[in-house]
Design a protein around this motif. Structure first.
Motif, short mmCIF file in Angstrom:
data_model
loop_
_atom_site.label_atom_id
_atom_site.label_comp_id
_atom_site.label_asym_id
_atom_site.label_seq_id
_atom_site.Cartn_x
_atom_site.Cartn_y
_atom_site.Cartn_z
N LEU A 20 0.85 -1.18 0.00
CA LEU A 20 0.00 0.00 0.00
C LEU A 20 0.89 1.24 0.00
O LEU A 20 1.66 1.47 0.94
N ARG A 69 -4.94 3.22 -4.58
CA ARG A 69 -6.11 3.44 -3.74
C ARG A 69 -7.07 4.41 -4.44
O ARG A 69 -6.68 5.09 -5.39
N ARG A 125 -14.70 8.17 1.82
CA ARG A 125 -14.17 6.99 2.50
C ARG A 125 -13.43 7.37 3.78
O ARG A 125 -12.98 8.50 3.96
N LEU A 143 -10.76 5.34 7.01
CA LEU A 143 -9.80 4.26 7.14
C LEU A 143 -10.47 2.89 7.22
O LEU A 143 -9.98 1.91 6.66
N THR A 201 -11.04 0.61 4.13
CA THR A 201 -9.91 0.07 3.36
C THR A 201 -10.22 -1.31 2.80
O THR A 201 -9.93 -1.61 1.64
N VAL A 240 -9.57 -3.13 -0.92
CA VAL A 240 -8.41 -4.03 -0.97
C VAL A 240 -8.84 -5.49 -1.13
O VAL A 240 -8.24 -6.24 -1.90
N GLY A 290 0.27 4.79 3.57
CA GLY A 290 -0.28 3.45 3.43
C GLY A 290 -0.26 2.66 4.72
O GLY A 290 -0.97 1.66 4.84
N HIS A 306 -3.61 2.45 6.47
CA HIS A 306 -4.50 1.60 5.69
C HIS A 306 -4.17 0.12 5.91
O HIS A 306 -5.07 -0.73 5.93
N LEU A 346 -6.84 -2.54 7.41
CA LEU A 346 -7.20 -3.81 6.79
C LEU A 346 -7.11 -4.94 7.81
O LEU A 346 -7.99 -5.80 7.88
N GLU A 393 -7.16 11.71 1.56
CA GLU A 393 -6.33 11.06 2.58
C GLU A 393 -5.63 12.07 3.50
O GLU A 393 -5.50 11.82 4.71
#
Length: 249
Positions: free
Chosen positions: A3, A32, A44, A46, A49, A53, A73, A76, A80, A177
Motif C-alpha cells: 500500500l 487506492r 471513505r 480508514l 480500506t 483491498v 499506506g 490503511h 485492513l 487522505e
C-alpha cells in the motif's frame, strides 16, 4: 500487498520487484481510490480500506496476504488488519503515518491537513504544480522525503513518476487522505490482532520516530525496529529486503 504512500500510486511497488523475485514472493500493489487510474471515493474513511483491498485480493486469487504499508499506506494496512483479519497474515508498516494525537506532527503535515479540510481547491492547484515540477526536476519531489544525494538516480526517477501518476488524473485521492489522516482516526487499533512490525528511520522528518513509538504502544502485538541514520524514503529502501524475506516460503 503493498500500500503506497500519500500521495502515491501502484508504481512505487516496483521498488520491491528485485527482492521479491529473489525470494519468490508475489507483490500486489494497487492504486487506492482517487489515485492513478482508480476512481475517487471522497467520503471513505480508514475503516473502508477492506472494501477496496479485499476485491483486489479476490481478483488476484489470494485468500490471505502479508500487508506492507509505506507512509500514508501504513494506517490503511492497520485498518485492513483491524477490519479484515481473515485476509491478513501480518502487517509491516514502514515510515508509517501516525495518529494526530501521537506527537510530534511536523508543521508541513499539519498545514497539508488543514488545506485539505478548508481549501481543497488551493491544495489541488499546489499538487498540480508539484506534479509539473516532478516531471522536469525529480529531485524537487525526492527532497520532500529524503536527502537527494542518498537516493540513487533510478529510484529518484521512479519516485517522481510515482508522484505524477498519483495526481495527474485527479488530486482527490491525496486530498481525501490528507484530510482523513489529519483528523481523529476512526480506526480501532486495539482490534489489530495480527503481528505488526514497525520499521522507522531515526532521521525521519516527515513522520518523527517518536510518533511511531507511541503508535507501537497502542497496538496489541507490535515491534518497532529503528532504522539508524535513515530518513523517510531511505527507511523504505533499506527495509525492502528484510520485509520481503519475512514472506518467503
Amino acid at each position: 500487498m503493498f500500500l503506497h504512500g500519500t500521495p502515491g500510486s501502484r508504481r512505487l511497488g516496483q521498488l520491491f520487484d528485485a527482492p521479491a523475485r529473489r525470494e519468490g514472493v508475489r507483490i500486489v500493489a494497487p492504486d487506492r481510490p482517487g489515485y492513478g487510474a482508480s476512481s475517487p471515493w471522497p467520503t471513505r474513511d480508514l475503516t473502508d480500506t477492506g472494501a477496496f483491498v479485499a476485491p483486489v485480493l479476490d481478483d488476484a486469487g489470494v485468500d490471505r496476504a502479508g500487508v506492507v504499508g509505506f507512509s500514508g499506506g501504513g494506517p490503511h494496512a492497520l485498518a485492513l488488519a483491524a477490519t479484515h483479519a481473515d485476509r491478513v497474515t501480518s502487517v509491516d508498516v514502514v515510515a508509517g503515518a501516525t495518529p494526530p494525537d501521537c506527537p510530534p506532527t511536523p508543521r508541513v503535515q499539519r498545514l497539508l491537513g488543514r488545506l485539505a479540510s478548508t481549501t481543497p481547491r488551493l491544495l489541488s492547484g499546489l499538487l498540480r504544480v508539484q506534479a509539473w515540477l516532478a516531471g522536469v526536476a525529480p529531485a524537487v519531489v525526492v527532497s520532500q522525503y529524503a536527502e537527494t544525494e542518498r537516493v540513487p538516480d533510478e529510484v529518484a526517477s521512479l519516485v517522481a513518476r510515482d508522484f505524477v501518476d498519483a495526481v495527474a488524473a485527479s488530486r482527490r485521492g491525496a486530498i481525501t487522505e490528507l484530510r482523513l489522516l489529519a483528523a481523529s482516526w476512526d480506526l480501532p487499533l486495539a482490534s489489530v490482532d495480527r503481528p505488526v512490525r514497525l520499521r522507522h528511520g531515526t532521521r525521519d522528518a516527515n513522520v518523527p520516530i517518536a510518533g511511531a513509538r507511541a503508535l507501537r504502544d497502542r497496538l496489541p502485538d507490535a515491534r518497532l525496529t529503528a532504522v539508524e541514520d535513515a530518513d523517510h524514503l531511505t527507511a523504505l529502501l533499506r527495509s525492502r529486503a528484510p520485509v520481503v524475506a519475512q514472506h518467503a516460503d
